[in-house]
Each structure stands twice: as C-alpha cells, then as structure tokens.
Design a protein around this motif. Structure first.
Motif, mmCIF file in Angstrom:
data_model
loop_
_atom_site.group_PDB
_atom_site.id
_atom_site.type_symbol
_atom_site.label_atom_id
_atom_site.label_comp_id
_atom_site.label_asym_id
_atom_site.label_seq_id
_atom_site.Cartn_x
_atom_site.Cartn_y
_atom_site.Cartn_z
ATOM 1 N N ASP A 157 1.146 -1.129 0.195
ATOM 2 C CA ASP A 157 -0.036 -0.252 -0.226
ATOM 3 C C ASP A 157 0.445 1.271 -0.103
ATOM 4 O O ASP A 157 -0.213 2.373 -0.105
ATOM 5 N N THR A 158 1.674 1.332 0.541
ATOM 6 C CA THR A 158 2.428 2.223 0.305
ATOM 7 C C THR A 158 4.220 2.695 -0.772
ATOM 8 O O THR A 158 4.924 3.798 -0.867
ATOM 9 N N THR A 159 4.968 0.903 -1.202
ATOM 10 C CA THR A 159 5.886 1.554 -2.089
ATOM 11 C C THR A 159 5.896 0.337 -2.795
ATOM 12 O O THR A 159 6.513 0.475 -3.641
ATOM 13 N N PHE A 160 4.891 0.631 -4.005
ATOM 14 C CA PHE A 160 4.544 -0.053 -4.783
ATOM 15 C C PHE A 160 4.844 0.945 -5.679
ATOM 16 O O PHE A 160 5.376 0.600 -7.156
ATOM 17 N N GLY A 161 5.427 2.298 -6.015
ATOM 18 C CA GLY A 161 5.464 3.328 -6.857
ATOM 19 C C GLY A 161 6.987 3.175 -6.389
ATOM 20 O O GLY A 161 7.789 3.425 -7.794
ATOM 21 N N ASP A 162 8.292 3.098 -5.484
ATOM 22 C CA ASP A 162 9.174 2.294 -5.891
ATOM 23 C C ASP A 162 10.012 1.158 -6.515
ATOM 24 O O ASP A 162 10.403 0.853 -7.187
ATOM 25 N N ARG A 163 8.885 0.480 -5.944
ATOM 26 C CA ARG A 163 9.282 -1.339 -7.022
ATOM 27 C C ARG A 163 8.992 -1.387 -8.475
ATOM 28 O O ARG A 163 9.536 -1.514 -9.067
ATOM 29 N N LEU A 164 8.036 -0.442 -8.702
ATOM 30 C CA LEU A 164 7.853 0.163 -9.833
ATOM 31 C C LEU A 164 9.173 0.828 -10.830
ATOM 32 O O LEU A 164 9.208 0.065 -11.804
ATOM 33 N N THR A 165 9.051 1.327 -10.606
ATOM 34 C CA THR A 165 10.320 2.546 -10.764
ATOM 35 C C THR A 165 11.645 2.038 -10.689
ATOM 36 O O THR A 165 12.328 1.817 -11.507
ATOM 37 N N LYS A 166 12.462 0.826 -9.658
ATOM 38 C CA LYS A 166 13.078 0.022 -10.293
ATOM 39 C C LYS A 166 12.407 -0.942 -10.443
ATOM 40 O O LYS A 166 14.103 -2.017 -11.152
ATOM 41 N N GLY A 167 11.423 -1.627 -10.840
ATOM 42 C CA GLY A 167 11.755 -2.843 -11.995
ATOM 43 C C GLY A 167 11.580 -3.634 -11.918
ATOM 44 O O GLY A 167 11.218 -4.477 -12.141
ATOM 45 N N GLU A 168 10.890 -3.248 -10.289
ATOM 46 C CA GLU A 168 10.983 -4.881 -9.103
ATOM 47 C C GLU A 168 9.434 -5.210 -9.974
ATOM 48 O O GLU A 168 9.278 -6.528 -9.514
ATOM 49 N N SER A 169 8.460 -4.403 -9.826
ATOM 50 C CA SER A 169 7.367 -4.809 -9.991
ATOM 51 C C SER A 169 6.737 -4.549 -11.658
ATOM 52 O O SER A 169 8.157 -3.500 -12.485
ATOM 53 N N ALA A 170 5.818 -5.042 -12.422
ATOM 54 C CA ALA A 170 5.553 -4.608 -13.388
ATOM 55 C C ALA A 170 4.433 -3.909 -13.206
ATOM 56 O O ALA A 170 4.147 -3.161 -14.514
ATOM 57 N N MET A 171 3.138 -4.068 -12.541
ATOM 58 C CA MET A 171 2.229 -3.291 -12.338
ATOM 59 C C MET A 171 1.574 -3.855 -11.085
ATOM 60 O O MET A 171 2.332 -4.490 -9.583
ATOM 61 N N ALA A 172 0.743 -2.401 -10.566
ATOM 62 C CA ALA A 172 0.169 -2.365 -9.418
ATOM 63 C C ALA A 172 -0.877 -1.772 -9.294
ATOM 64 O O ALA A 172 -1.565 -1.028 -10.158
ATOM 65 N N GLU A 173 -1.975 -2.625 -8.458
ATOM 66 C CA GLU A 173 -2.944 -1.514 -7.507
ATOM 67 C C GLU A 173 -2.268 -0.640 -7.156
ATOM 68 O O GLU A 173 -2.110 -0.331 -6.368
ATOM 69 N N ALA A 174 -3.463 0.880 -7.299
ATOM 70 C CA ALA A 174 -2.344 2.356 -7.192
ATOM 71 C C ALA A 174 -4.060 3.608 -7.076
ATOM 72 O O ALA A 174 -4.692 3.088 -8.061
ATOM 73 N N TRP A 175 -3.438 4.094 -6.165
ATOM 74 C CA TRP A 175 -4.050 4.788 -5.626
ATOM 75 C C TRP A 175 -3.675 6.425 -6.781
ATOM 76 O O TRP A 175 -2.453 5.901 -6.921
ATOM 77 N N ASP A 176 -4.482 6.756 -7.890
ATOM 78 C CA ASP A 176 -3.541 7.781 -9.005
ATOM 79 C C ASP A 176 -2.413 8.718 -8.607
ATOM 80 O O ASP A 176 -1.560 8.912 -8.800
ATOM 81 N N GLY A 177 -2.573 10.091 -7.636
ATOM 82 C CA GLY A 177 -1.392 10.218 -6.938
ATOM 83 C C GLY A 177 -0.055 9.604 -6.714
ATOM 84 O O GLY A 177 0.731 10.358 -6.735
ATOM 85 N N TRP A 178 -0.626 8.154 -5.945
ATOM 86 C CA TRP A 178 0.722 8.053 -5.924
ATOM 87 C C TRP A 178 1.392 6.991 -7.017
ATOM 88 O O TRP A 178 2.166 6.610 -6.816
ATOM 89 N N CYS A 179 0.683 6.919 -8.465
ATOM 90 C CA CYS A 179 1.601 6.830 -9.557
ATOM 91 C C CYS A 179 2.694 6.850 -10.540
ATOM 92 O O CYS A 179 2.062 8.427 -10.452
ATOM 93 N N PRO A 180 4.105 6.723 -10.035
ATOM 94 C CA PRO A 180 5.547 7.910 -10.721
ATOM 95 C C PRO A 180 4.864 8.110 -11.584
ATOM 96 O O PRO A 180 6.204 7.523 -12.054
ATOM 97 N N THR A 181 3.771 8.544 -12.139
ATOM 98 C CA THR A 181 3.907 8.791 -14.002
ATOM 99 C C THR A 181 4.834 9.951 -14.229
ATOM 100 O O THR A 181 5.919 10.037 -15.386
ATOM 101 N N SER A 182 5.489 10.612 -13.057
ATOM 102 C CA SER A 182 6.508 11.714 -13.594
ATOM 103 C C SER A 182 7.552 10.659 -14.379
ATOM 104 O O SER A 182 8.780 11.585 -15.643
ATOM 105 N N ASP A 183 7.976 9.144 -14.382
ATOM 106 C CA ASP A 183 8.612 8.824 -15.094
ATOM 107 C C ASP A 183 8.294 8.490 -16.089
ATOM 108 O O ASP A 183 7.320 7.882 -16.381
ATOM 109 N N PRO A 184 8.437 8.745 -17.601
ATOM 110 C CA PRO A 184 8.342 8.490 -18.404
ATOM 111 C C PRO A 184 8.037 6.245 -18.954
ATOM 112 O O PRO A 184 6.584 6.470 -19.952
ATOM 113 N N LYS A 185 8.156 6.005 -18.815
ATOM 114 C CA LYS A 185 8.699 4.966 -18.738
ATOM 115 C C LYS A 185 7.127 4.261 -17.666
ATOM 116 O O LYS A 185 6.396 3.055 -17.922
#
Length: 364
Positions: A229-257
């Motif tokens: 519930d808290t670090t899914f954005g970090d997991r995505l940024t690092k490539g540890e995960s590929a998809m996450a259920e997320a609240w919109d504001g916590w999805c790190p879309t500033s990363d173009p990927k």
C-alpha cells in the motif's frame, strides 16, 4: 488519501455504535457569530503527516491571528478512535480533523460533527460544482473536500507487453507477469478489483457478492509479488514489479516509462475531507481555517506536493504546467472522477470487509 488510513474497520464502527445520537445535520446548525474575534480562539488540527504545508500554523497565525497546533494521525482508524472514545458529547480536544469521506459520514451519523456554515467559508465558491455531488455528503453539509482521486493500475510500459485494460490484468496476469504484480491490502481497496470484475458495487454488503470476491482474491494471491500500500511506486521505478493496484496520485508517472489507467470495469471515487467537531469551542476560527485552506495559493500546495488532485477549480488552474505535464493523473477532470463510484460508510457491514481482508491476506 493516506495509504495507511484509507478504509473503515470494525473497531471504528464499534466505537460509533455506542454513540446513539442522530447525525448532526438532522438537528440543524446552531448559530455562529460571523463577527466573532477569532484571534481570541485557538485551534488543534489533526491531519496526516505531510498532508499540509509545514508552515501552515505560522501562516495562519500571521494572516488570521489564530494560533494553530497540528496533531498527526497515521490512519483514519487512529483518529476515529480518538474522536469517538467518549461518544457523542465528549471533547477530544480537536477542533478540525482531516478524515476520508466515509469516515466523515460515520462521524456525522454519530452526532459528532458541526454542520458546515457556508456563510463563514466564502472560498467554497472555488470548488468545482462536482464537489457538491459526493455521495457520502451531497451539498457538503458536514464536510469540505480537501483532496480526491481514484484507483487504477499503475504499470511499466517497458515491462508489460500489452497495456492493461481490465482489473483481470491484475487478478489474472499473463504468465510473464506472475510475481511481478502488487495489490493493496486496505480493506475496501483489496476488495475493489474483484468486486468491479464481478460487476458489483464497491459498497456492497451482500454476503454472496463478498464471498465470490474472496474466492477470486484468494486465487489471485498466488500470482502476486506482494501486497503493498505504500512502496508500490518504488517497486515500479526500480523494475521490481511491472503492475500495481494504485491510488492515482501515488503512481509515479513523472517517470516516462510508467503510466496509470482506470480499468474498463470502472473504479472508485475517494475523497479526503475537513470536518469541524461539534465539541469544538472555537468553531468560528475552525471555519476561518477551512476558508483559508481553500484559498487557491494554499490549496494548490496539496496538488503540487502530494500529487493528489484537489476539488478546487481556482487552485488547479494555477498549478505549474510542468507539474501537470509530468503527472498525468493530475490532468483528470472532475467529470472523469465522478464516473467512479463514491466510497461510502457501510456501517456494521464494515466488519465483513475486515474479515474478507484477513481471510485473503492470511489464507493460501
């Protein structure tokens, strides 16, 4: 919406059950004095850490002459326990609290909230018209919305062969993405993907509907990397995960990927609100504080720093275009948000969601 405090639990509802009074709005508001000297009043505000500017008390003291003490709560459950500990009529010492919408609804039904005196909050005019259409409090009679958003799928475009379009992409990921998906555990949001796929309301209290959702969630569990519930954005940024259920504001879309999408089955509309406690002896100052926060310069801070949308048209219009460009969820319109189903208080049935969450996360 703070990740750790998004949903109701049986504890909060049990505490409310003993209050035994009608909602505050049913009795009508007692008159407040629009000419009161608010500099003779002081405020204690309970809010999530990092959810308002650090210098807010200093600004309020300088601009309004009102001393403000900030108290932090980690979860909705924590502040609910404090506010309801003595039942209706008790004084928690808190004047203004920030709680999610369904909690504001529960507090109002327990008789613990002061009705909103719109004449003391002229900056309500800055809110979008859609902000008065929220199911838990239509017309903002006992709460004022602070942030709002939705839930969806946050994903890495370079690690996902096909962009997700359905909650089933989380619940039943392709073989290449097994153990590369995360979901949330907070109760209403753990249930959300399964309920939406099954065509049910996010507010359902039906035993069969919740049982069917439990079955689907237990089956999905074997494909998950983790509940997060808290670090899914970090997991995505690092490539540890590929998809996450997320609240919109916590999805790190500033990363173009990284992109965010709302699945075709639909999603929710969550809201974090400001409420005034009926026990407050500083109600005029409390309303002045809410009015101050609704000033575009102050309210825009939340969108620029928390990256959650605010229901304040004037504040959103003054956001830095670079912030909007870098964070796609901020560009969602109120009309798009209102396509989501508002999360409301389900009363005693909250215990069913607690049980479902416990059984799914602990089960095999």
């Amino acid at each position: 919406m703070r990740a750790v405090g998004a949903v109701a639990t049986g504890l909060a509802l049990l505490l409310l059950a003993g209050c035994g009074e009608e909602g505050s709005q049913s009795n009508g508001p007692d008159a407040l004095d629009p000419k009161a000297d608010i500099t003779e009043q002081s405020l204690t505000v309970s809010i999530w850490d990092g959810y308002s500017p650090e210098d807010l008390p200093e600004r309020v003291k300088n601009d309004l002459g009102v001393p403000v003490k900030i108290a932090h709560h980690a979860t909705n459950e924590e502040i609910m326990a404090k506010l309801t500990a003595g039942g209706a009529g008790s004084d928690s010492g808190i004047d203004v609290a920030f709680v999610s919408g369904q909690y504001a609804q529960a507090l109002n039904e327990a008789g613990l909230l002061e009705p909103i005196h719109a004449d003391l909050i002229p900056n309500l005019k800055n809110l979008y018209p859609e902000a008065q259409q929220l199911a838990y409090d239509k017309g903002n009679t006992f709460s004022v919305p602070y942030t709002w958003g939705t839930t969806g799928i946050c994903y890495r475009t370079d690690l996902v062969e096909q962009a997700p379009t359905s909650w089933n992409d989380i619940l039943k990921p392709p073989a290449a993405l097994k153990k590369k998906v995360t979901m949330m555990t907070t109760e209403r949001w753990l249930a959300l993907p399964a309920l939406k796929v099954l065509g049910h309301s996010v507010n359902t209290t039906g035993d069969k509907e919740l049982t069917d959702a439990r079955t689907l969630l237990l089956d999905a569990k074997k494909n998950l990397l983790a509940y997060d519930d808290t670090t899914f954005g970090d997991r995505l940024t690092k490539g540890e995960s590929a998809m996450a259920e997320a609240w919109d504001g916590w999805c790190p879309t500033s990363d173009p990927k990284i992109k965010f999408t709302v699945p075709k089955e639909g999603s929710d509309l969550w809201v974090d609100t400001m409420v005034v406690l009926k026990s407050s002896k500083n109600k005029e100052a409390a309303h002045a504080l809410i009015n101050y926060i609704l000033d575009p310069e102050i309210h825009s801070w939340a969108a620029e720093n928390i990256l959650y949308k605010v229901p304040n048209k004037a504040a959103m219009e003054q956001l830095d275009p670079k912030v909007l460009e870098a964070n796609a969820p901020l560009r969602m319109t109120p009309a798009e948000l209102l396509k989501g189903e508002s999360i409301v208080d389900v009363g005693d049935a909250a215990a069913k969601y607690t049980r479902l969450s416990t059984e799914v996360t602990a089960g095999s």
